[in-house]
Design a protein around this motif. Structure first.
Motif, short mmCIF file in Angstrom:
data_model
loop_
_atom_site.label_atom_id
_atom_site.label_comp_id
_atom_site.label_asym_id
_atom_site.label_seq_id
_atom_site.Cartn_x
_atom_site.Cartn_y
_atom_site.Cartn_z
N GLY A 193 40.72 46.25 40.89
CA GLY A 193 41.88 45.69 40.06
C GLY A 193 42.36 44.28 40.58
O GLY A 193 42.70 43.36 39.75
N GLY A 194 42.45 44.19 41.87
CA GLY A 194 42.67 42.88 42.29
C GLY A 194 41.80 41.71 42.06
O GLY A 194 42.26 40.69 41.77
N GLY A 203 40.36 32.00 35.97
CA GLY A 203 39.55 32.06 34.70
C GLY A 203 38.11 31.97 35.04
O GLY A 203 37.26 31.30 34.53
N ILE A 204 37.71 32.87 35.73
CA ILE A 204 36.34 33.10 36.06
C ILE A 204 35.84 34.71 36.01
O ILE A 204 36.77 35.50 35.72
CB ILE A 204 35.94 32.83 37.65
N SER A 205 34.56 34.89 36.24
CA SER A 205 34.16 36.32 36.01
C SER A 205 34.59 37.17 37.26
O SER A 205 34.93 36.75 38.32
CB SER A 205 32.74 36.50 35.83
N HIS A 210 34.74 38.21 42.94
CA HIS A 210 34.22 39.01 44.08
C HIS A 210 33.51 38.33 45.16
O HIS A 210 33.77 38.32 46.47
CB HIS A 210 33.36 40.23 43.53
N GLU A 211 32.52 37.57 44.68
CA GLU A 211 31.72 36.64 45.78
C GLU A 211 32.57 35.64 46.28
O GLU A 211 32.50 35.37 47.75
CB GLU A 211 30.76 35.84 45.00
N ARG A 221 30.57 41.40 53.02
CA ARG A 221 30.68 42.63 52.18
C ARG A 221 32.17 42.99 52.11
O ARG A 221 32.92 42.89 53.11
CB ARG A 221 29.52 43.74 52.45
N ALA A 222 32.30 44.05 51.21
CA ALA A 222 33.37 44.68 51.08
C ALA A 222 33.23 46.07 52.04
O ALA A 222 32.05 46.57 52.10
CB ALA A 222 33.85 45.22 49.61
#
Length: 259
Positions: A193-194, A203-205, A210-211, A221-222
């Motif tokens: 969600g964050g 304004g990105i995917s 995430h990256e 990594r997470a």
């Protein structure tokens, strides 16, 4: 490793998913009788069934809002004398601090500071009388470093950490420990969600956000929630009896400090 807590009664707040679920699973594997909790009865029942199947442990379900007095009463009805308490409540949603009004600030403090304190008040003396107790608060890396949109969560959880600093030392001689885990970026619904919020802001995917987020994590990594659950279970173990008043940072090296 035998953690020495088989047969212990554990309450894990907010454990129908995410890090709370991981804690419940690890305690069940250690042989604890675990009270799992969440506000969605269907999701909670599904989680409880999965943990029972995976571990064979006794799992008691309490569908209730732990931030309310009635919800807390329901948890303690399921385990009147818990040996282990893990506090965990959903934090305030990601939001620019300018958008926070008084009601949302008071709600955030209630969820992430007042509620854990109320729970601790209800268990700590009984634990001390019995000579054993483990209290663990799930807080956040945002207590130590800013995370976009988590200013309210940071403040409330930092308040809880400071509050417990004196409390833990007042009961340390009775076999009761109070510690915290400060998670960094773990692959949970809240994390995703964050990422969505950050993606919208930039304004990105989702994948790009995430990256960008994990690019700053030395582990690249997470975290896996199971890693978190196993660390939590150790802090609840007999072997961890000399650890109290500490905040364990689980962040893949994100927080850049020598101490």
């Amino acid at each position: 490793m035998d953690l020495g807590i088989a047969g212990s009664h554990a309450i894990v707040c907010g454990s129908s998913r995410g890090l709370g679920r991981a804690c419940a699973m690890s305690l069940a594997r250690a042989g604890c009788i675990v009270v799992v909790n969440g506000i969605d009865p269907e999701r909670l029942a599904h989680t409880a069934a999965e943990i029972r199947t995976a571990t064979g442990a006794e799992i008691r379900e309490v569908a209730a809002d732990v931030t309310t007095r009635d919800g807390q009463d329901a948890l303690f009805a399921a385990a009147p004398q818990p040996d282990i308490l893990i506090t965990n409540a959903g934090g305030p949603p990601y939001r620019d601090f300018r958008e926070l009004d008084r009601d949302s600030m008071l709600t955030g403090v209630t969820w992430n500071m007042v509620t854990p304190i109320e729970m601790i008040q209800r268990v700590v003396d009984g634990m001390a009388e019995r000579g054993f107790g483990r209290i663990l608060n799930i807080t956040s890396i945002s207590v130590r470093m800013p995370v976009f949109g988590l200013d309210l969560s940071s403040a409330a959880r930092a308040g809880l950490t400071a509050f417990c600093a004196g409390v833990c030392r007042s009961v340390a001689s009775s076999g009761v420990t109070i510690n915290h885990i400060q998670p960094g970026f773990f692959d949970t619904d809240r994390y995703r969600g964050g990422i969505d919020a950050a993606a919208a802001q930039l304004g990105i995917s989702h994948e790009e956000a995430h990256e960008q987020r994990i690019a700053g994590v030395p582990a690249r990594r997470a975290g896996d929630p199971e890693e978190f659950g196993e660390a939590a279970a150790f802090l609840c173990s007999r072997q961890a009896g000399y650890i109290t008043g500490q905040s364990l940072l689980l962040d893949g090296g994100l927080y850049n400090s020598a101490f």
